[in-house]
Design an enzyme around this catalytic site. Structure first.
Site: not given
Ligand code: CP
Length: 300
Positions: A51-52, A81, A102, A130
């Site tokens: 999703r993100t 590396k 991320r 998040h």
């Molecule tokens: N909600 C969320 O972070 O989903 P993903 O890990 O699929 O990005």
């Protein structure tokens, strides 16, 4: 230039501004079609995502920007590396006007922002935060409830390692008369530092031991997956499962949210219930992340 690093950086006023912009984007998509036509944006995901990443990339394309991306940056970028976060950012910013990242390091976003000359958008940092997920979570709740003040919110599942939980409670604590109910297995209880934060911010926090301890008129139940990738050992499966039978004990106005992906903690037998909002949440990620880019580039 504005980074998105943590929910600590938001105020009620800045949230309201962001949500009004997201509403305008959702209602007038044509208006925003080419506003970032001169920008190149990089997405660097060092942990898995559906999703993100895809909603950020959808937001980039809908704004007319160009996308560069490393799929599975943990194994396909030079971090494999041994390159540091700082060096990676220093290089990627030579190519991109903003970086969505991320990472498994709780402090990755702050490390990146310290040396970045372009906006950094934190798409999840370890068990820490998040923020963009919490922004869309509160946006979804606000859409359905019309307000956040005075809401009772139950948080369930992995309160220990769940970064979406940590970000969500920070945003909720900006509002008045919020009550939060925590229901989890004892291994996944909310860490003391977050309980202390809620106390300091005058948010009432109640530890629950069963669904019976959550008021039946609770406004939101926000469930989360046990984050087994973040700890050693096996603490078993989720005990507290929201299914039709459980949900029937709650109000017709109790919303069910989940950042997804889900495992067993929300039964598919409630997916068609109008109170189940988790797929709508995922959709709301697009206008929220479009708004964040406009703010990052100080266009709005
Ligand atoms: N909600 C969320 O972070 O989903 P993903 O890990 O699929 O990005």
């Amino acid at each position: 230039m504005k980074h998105v690093l943590s929910c600590e950086q938001y105020t009620r006023e800045s949230l309201e501004e962001l949500y009004n912009l997201a509403d305008d984007i959702a209602n007038n998509p044509e208006k925003y079609k080419n506003v970032l036509a001169d920008k190149i944006i990089a997405t660097m995901f060092f942990e898995p995502s559906t999703r993100t990443r895809l909603s950020f990339e959808t937001a980039i394309l809908k704004l007319g920007a160009k996308l560069i991306s490393t799929e599975n940056a943990a194994s396909n970028s030079s971090s494999r590396k041994g390159e540091s976060i700082e060096d990676t950012i220093n290089v990627v910013q030579q190519y991109a006007d903003a970086i969505v990242m991320r990472h498994s390091d709780d402090h990755a976003a702050e490390k990146a922002a310290k040396i970045a000359k372009v906006p950094i958008l934190n798409a999840g940092s370890g068990k820490g935060e998040h923020p963009t997920q919490a922004l869309l979570d509160v946006y979804t709740i606000r859409k359905h409830k019309g307000k956040i003040d005075g809401l009772k919110v139950a948080i369930l599942g992995d309160l220990m390692y769940g970064r979406t939980i940590h970000s969500l409670i920070k945003l909720l604590s900006l509002y008045n008369n919020i009550e939060i109910y925590g229901l989890s297995k004892k291994e996944f209880a909310l860490p003391g530092k977050y309980v202390d934060m809620l106390n300091e911010r005058k948010v009432k926090y109640t530890v629950c031991h069963s669904f019976d301890d959550i008021p039946t008129d609770v406004d939101v139940m926000y469930h989360t997956r046990i984050q087994s990738e973040r700890f050693e050992g096996d603490f078993g499966k989720e005990e507290f499962i929201i299914n039709k039978e459980v949900l029937n004990n709650f109000s017709k106005d109790t919303l069910v949210l989940h950042p997804l992906p889900r495992l067993e903690e929300i039964s598919t037998d409630i997916d068609d219930d109008p109170r189940a909002l988790y797929f709508e949440q995922a959709a709301n990620g697009v206008p929220i992340r479009m708004s964040l880019f406009l703010k990052a580039f100080e266009i709005k």
